[in-house]
Scaffold this active site. Structure first.
Site, PDB file in Angstrom:
ATOM      1  N   SER A  74       0.941  -1.130  -0.021  1.00  0.00           N
ATOM      2  CA  SER A  74      -0.353  -0.078  -0.090  1.00  0.00           C
ATOM      3  C   SER A  74       0.939   1.268   0.073  1.00  0.00           C
ATOM      4  O   SER A  74       1.774   1.436  -0.717  1.00  0.00           O
ATOM      5  CB  SER A  74      -0.905   0.052   1.099  1.00  0.00           C
ATOM      6  OG  SER A  74      -1.982   0.774   1.020  1.00  0.00           O
ATOM      7  N   ASP A 192     -10.239  -3.624  -6.054  1.00  0.00           N
ATOM      8  CA  ASP A 192      -9.769  -2.655  -4.964  1.00  0.00           C
ATOM      9  C   ASP A 192     -10.901  -1.762  -4.619  1.00  0.00           C
ATOM     10  O   ASP A 192     -11.264  -0.807  -5.861  1.00  0.00           O
ATOM     11  CB  ASP A 192      -8.529  -1.770  -5.442  1.00  0.00           C
ATOM     12  CG  ASP A 192      -7.913  -1.464  -4.121  1.00  0.00           C
ATOM     13  OD1 ASP A 192      -8.470  -1.018  -3.208  1.00  0.00           O
ATOM     14  OD2 ASP A 192      -6.563  -1.508  -4.284  1.00  0.00           O
ATOM     15  N   HIS A 248      -8.139  -4.587  -1.845  1.00  0.00           N
ATOM     16  CA  HIS A 248      -6.926  -4.162  -1.626  1.00  0.00           C
ATOM     17  C   HIS A 248      -6.112  -5.150  -0.456  1.00  0.00           C
ATOM     18  O   HIS A 248      -6.784  -5.291   0.469  1.00  0.00           O
ATOM     19  CB  HIS A 248      -7.118  -2.725  -0.801  1.00  0.00           C
ATOM     20  CG  HIS A 248      -5.869  -1.857  -0.709  1.00  0.00           C
ATOM     21  ND1 HIS A 248      -5.323  -1.496  -1.907  1.00  0.00           N
ATOM     22  CD2 HIS A 248      -5.211  -1.423   0.346  1.00  0.00           C
ATOM     23  CE1 HIS A 248      -4.245  -0.608  -1.449  1.00  0.00           C
ATOM     24  NE2 HIS A 248      -4.133  -0.834  -0.102  1.00  0.00           N
TER      25      HIS A 248
END
Length: 265
Positions: A74, A192, A248
């Protein structure tokens, strides 16, 4: 919202890499003197200071003096890219960005960590003034907040992302250092719901002036003007774009073993 050594996240990744590649040395970066500080710093410590701290950790680790591979999850993806651009010693060989937001984000739909009071406060703060000096200095997510409706504000006032993406001029050292990578691997999560827009994970973004239509990396001025060397890297086969089904940071161990581990060996 994570920490270096959480046994169900970063600590787990460290463990499976060590198990699958016997003898490998894995450093899971900790920003701060304990796990609580590490987690809090992911929200509140100036990213430029975090990058300086990491550069120092890497330079002072004798195990890494010959070079290393870097893997960021991330926001760690774009933070480690800043390390590659700013700190060439020791050398980074491969950069693996797993869900990193290289053109920033414009939206914060699901906050990492799901700590509701922190997340609600961050959303309000970003809405009120992401590009004010106080917010830029003290809120990590504001430092890669990229408002396509206020491009000039972003370019002028973003203290982190606009700098590493060469929005205010060309730093040839940044370009040279990034181009020294053997591979720059970008993983995008195909379902996502946290990152807005998801194409930022492949270095794309919204077309300037609106927040509906997105353009891929090759259609951005960053690529066409080759401000970071990405066009040249692409032609040399150094850019790797991977897609994985899932939300995600949702991926299977099998996918990780077969797709990511080869870049570490």
């Amino acid at each position: 919202g994570d920490s270096c050594c959480n046994p169900v996240s970063m600590g787990y990744v460290k463990k499976i890499v060590e198990n699958k590649i016997p003898g490998i040395y894995v450093l899971s970066l900790k920003i701060g003197s304990n796990l609580i500080q590490d987690m809090e710093n992911s929200f509140f410590m100036n990213v430029n200071d975090q990058v300086r701290e990491v550069c120092s950790q890497l330079a002072n680790d004798p195990q890494l003096k010959g070079g290393y591979n870097a893997m960021g999850f991330s926001q760690g993806g774009q933070f480690l890219r800043a390390v590659a651009q700013r700190c060439p010693s020791p050398p980074m060989f491969n950069l693996i960005s797993i869900g990193g937001q290289h053109q920033g984000v414009y939206g914060f739909p699901r906050c990492p960590g799901e700590s509701s009071h922190i997340c609600d406060w961050i959303r309000k703060t970003l809405d009120l003034g992401a590009y004010t000096e106080a917010v830029q200095e003290h809120l990590v997510q504001a430092e890669y907040w990229h408002n396509p409706l206020k491009e000039e504000d972003y370019k002028k006032n973003s203290i982190f992302l606009a700098d590493i993406n060469q929005e205010r001029g060309i730093n040839e050292t940044y370009k040279k250092n990034l181009m020294a990578l053997k591979k720059f691997v970008m993983v995008k999560f195909l379902n996502d719901t946290m990152v807005d827009p998801p194409i930022t994970e492949w270095f794309g973004f919204y077309r300037s002036g609106q927040a509906k239509e997105t353009v891929p990396l090759k259609e951005t001025s960053l690529y066409t003007e080759d401000r970071l060397g990405l066009q040249e890297m692409d032609k040399a086969g150094k850019l790797v774009f991977l897609g994985v089904e899932g939300d995600h940071l949702h991926f299977s161990e099998e996918w990780f073993y077969t797709t990511i581990l080869p870049f570490l060996q």
